[in-house]
Write a protein that holds these residues in place. Structure first.
Motif, short mmCIF file in Angstrom:
data_model
loop_
_atom_site.label_atom_id
_atom_site.label_comp_id
_atom_site.label_asym_id
_atom_site.label_seq_id
_atom_site.Cartn_x
_atom_site.Cartn_y
_atom_site.Cartn_z
N LEU A 146 0.89 -1.17 -0.06
CA LEU A 146 0.10 -0.02 0.09
C LEU A 146 0.89 1.23 0.08
O LEU A 146 1.81 1.18 0.45
N GLY A 147 0.61 2.39 -0.63
CA GLY A 147 0.96 3.66 -0.64
C GLY A 147 0.95 4.23 0.95
O GLY A 147 0.11 3.93 1.62
N ARG A 148 1.55 5.44 0.86
CA ARG A 148 1.64 6.11 2.22
C ARG A 148 0.34 6.34 2.77
O ARG A 148 -0.46 6.19 3.68
N ALA A 149 -0.62 7.01 1.77
CA ALA A 149 -1.81 7.47 2.11
C ALA A 149 -2.84 6.62 2.34
O ALA A 149 -3.55 6.45 3.44
N ALA A 150 -2.70 5.64 1.62
CA ALA A 150 -3.57 4.21 1.84
C ALA A 150 -3.37 3.49 3.21
O ALA A 150 -4.38 3.07 3.81
N LEU A 151 -2.05 3.27 3.46
CA LEU A 151 -1.61 2.73 4.60
C LEU A 151 -2.17 3.40 5.93
O LEU A 151 -2.72 2.98 6.94
N ALA A 152 -1.92 4.85 5.73
CA ALA A 152 -2.45 5.65 6.91
C ALA A 152 -3.78 5.80 7.08
O ALA A 152 -4.56 5.35 8.32
N ALA A 153 -4.66 5.66 6.03
CA ALA A 153 -6.09 5.58 6.13
C ALA A 153 -6.39 4.29 6.45
O ALA A 153 -7.45 4.21 7.60
N ARG A 154 -5.99 3.20 6.24
CA ARG A 154 -6.13 1.77 6.82
C ARG A 154 -6.09 1.89 8.38
O ARG A 154 -6.67 1.23 9.09
N HIS A 155 -5.03 2.88 9.13
CA HIS A 155 -4.82 2.84 10.42
C HIS A 155 -5.70 4.18 10.97
O HIS A 155 -5.31 4.34 12.05
N GLY A 156 -6.57 4.65 10.17
CA GLY A 156 -7.00 5.95 10.62
C GLY A 156 -6.26 6.97 10.97
O GLY A 156 -6.91 7.68 11.74
N ARG A 157 -5.58 7.24 10.30
CA ARG A 157 -4.51 8.33 10.18
C ARG A 157 -4.55 9.20 9.01
O ARG A 157 -4.67 8.59 7.92
N THR A 158 -3.72 10.10 8.85
CA THR A 158 -3.50 10.90 7.91
C THR A 158 -1.80 10.89 7.66
O THR A 158 -1.08 10.77 8.57
N VAL A 159 -1.31 11.12 6.43
CA VAL A 159 -0.04 11.24 5.91
C VAL A 159 0.78 12.54 6.51
O VAL A 159 0.07 13.46 6.40
N THR A 160 1.86 12.23 7.04
CA THR A 160 2.19 13.59 8.07
C THR A 160 3.70 13.59 7.09
O THR A 160 4.17 12.93 6.52
N ASP A 161 4.23 14.70 7.18
CA ASP A 161 5.35 15.19 6.63
C ASP A 161 6.66 14.63 6.99
O ASP A 161 7.74 14.75 6.47
N ASP A 162 6.58 14.10 8.48
CA ASP A 162 7.55 13.32 8.98
C ASP A 162 7.87 11.90 8.88
O ASP A 162 8.56 11.20 9.10
N ASP A 163 6.89 11.38 7.95
CA ASP A 163 7.02 10.01 7.63
C ASP A 163 8.23 9.54 6.88
O ASP A 163 8.65 10.52 5.85
N VAL A 164 8.87 8.91 7.45
CA VAL A 164 10.36 8.51 6.89
C VAL A 164 10.06 7.95 5.55
O VAL A 164 11.18 8.19 4.46
N ARG A 165 9.00 7.76 5.14
CA ARG A 165 9.06 7.12 3.56
C ARG A 165 8.73 8.11 2.81
O ARG A 165 8.51 8.09 1.21
N ALA A 166 8.44 9.45 3.20
CA ALA A 166 8.16 10.51 2.19
C ALA A 166 9.51 10.77 1.34
O ALA A 166 10.43 10.48 2.07
N GLU A 167 9.33 11.12 0.14
CA GLU A 167 10.70 11.24 -0.63
C GLU A 167 11.50 12.07 -0.18
O GLU A 167 12.86 12.05 -0.15
N ALA A 168 11.18 13.34 0.46
CA ALA A 168 11.89 14.36 0.87
C ALA A 168 12.69 14.04 2.10
O ALA A 168 13.91 14.60 2.44
N ASN A 169 12.18 12.88 2.92
CA ASN A 169 12.82 12.32 3.94
C ASN A 169 13.84 11.38 3.64
O ASN A 169 14.84 11.17 4.26
N LEU A 170 13.23 10.41 2.84
CA LEU A 170 13.80 8.98 2.37
C LEU A 170 15.24 9.31 1.72
O LEU A 170 16.19 8.58 1.83
#
Length: 199
Positions: A146-170
Motif C-alpha cells: 500500500l502507498g503511504r496515504a492508503a496505509l495511513a487511512a487503513r490505520h485511521g491516520r493521515t499522512v504526515t510530513d515527518d513520515d520516513v517514507r516521504a521522498e523528501a525524507n527518504l
C-alpha cells in the motif's frame, strides 16, 4: 507503529498466526516488487524483515537454484509462520536483527525489505548496516503493498510530513546511509523505493 525491538516483537508475535490470512492478496505485489530489483540468476539476496516469507518464493525464482536467498526477521513467531507455510524451502531463515546481520561485508547483491523501514528504531544506522552487506552497485528495494496515504487511512491516520517514507525524507536518509535513491513510487496500491549501494 512499534519502534524498539521489544515492541516490534510484541506487535508481530501477536499477529504472526493470521498474518497471511489478513493480507491474502499481497502475493502479486510482492512478486512485482521483487521483479523491479533486477535480480539475475546466481545472485545473493536478503529479505530483510521477511516476516512470514511471502517474498521468498519470488526471490528464489529470480535468482534460480544457484542463487542465495536469505530471510531475516527479529520475531520468532513470524519465522515459525514462514516455516508452516513451507517458504523455508525457498531460502534460509535466520533469526537476527537487520542492524547486526551475521553476514560478511559486501556479500550480497541486493536487499528486499517489505514494510521494514517504518519499523526501524534507528533508520539511518540500520540502513547503513544493510548497506554494509551489499556490494557497491547492489540494489535495495523498500516496498509496501500500500502507498503511504492508503496505509495511513487503513490505520485511521493521515499522512504526515515527518513520515520516513516521504521522498523528501527518504532520499537524504538513504544518501547518508550509503544508498542512492534511483526510483520512487508512492501510489495507493504500491510503495516502492529503489536504491543503489554507493561506493
Amino acid at each position: 507503529m512499534p519502534k524498539n525491538h521489544a515492541h516490534v516483537q510484541e506487535f508481530f508475535t501477536a499477529r504472526a498466526a493470521d498474518w497471511d490470512t489478513r493480507f491474502p492478496d499481497d502475493g502479486p505485489a510482492h512478486a512485482a516488487a521483487v521483479g523491479a530489483l533486477g535480480l539475475r540468476a546466481g545472485d545473493a539476496v536478503l529479505d530483510a524483515g521477511c516476516g512470514t516469507g511471502r517474498a521468498l518464493p519470488a526471490l528464489r525464482a529470480a535468482v534460480g537454484p544457484g542463487g542465495t536467498v536469505l530471510g531475516v526477521d527479529l520475531t520468532p513467531a513470524m519465522l515459525d509462520a514462514a516455516v508452516r507455510a513451507g517458504r523455508d524451502t525457498s531460502g534460509v531463515l535466520l533469526l537476527a536483527d537487520v542492524a547486526r546481520l551475521p553476514l560478511r561485508s559486501r556479500s550480497l547483491d541486493a536487499v528486499f525489505a517489505a514494510g521494514l523501514v517504518s519499523h526501524l528504531a534507528q533508520p539511518e544506522p540500520d540502513l547503513a548496516a544493510l548497506a554494509r552487506v551489499v556490494r557497491p552497485g547492489g540494489r535495495l528495494a523498500l516496498f509496501h503493498p500500500l502507498g503511504r496515504a492508503a496505509l495511513a487511512a487503513r490505520h485511521g491516520r493521515t499522512v504526515t510530513d515527518d513520515d520516513v517514507r516521504a521522498e523528501a525524507n527518504l532520499r537524504p536518509l538513504l544518501a547518508r546511509s550509503g544508498w542512492r535513491l534511483d526510483a520512487y513510487t508512492d501510489e495507493d496500491d504500491r510503495f516502492l523505493a529503489l536504491a543503489a549501494r554507493t561506493r
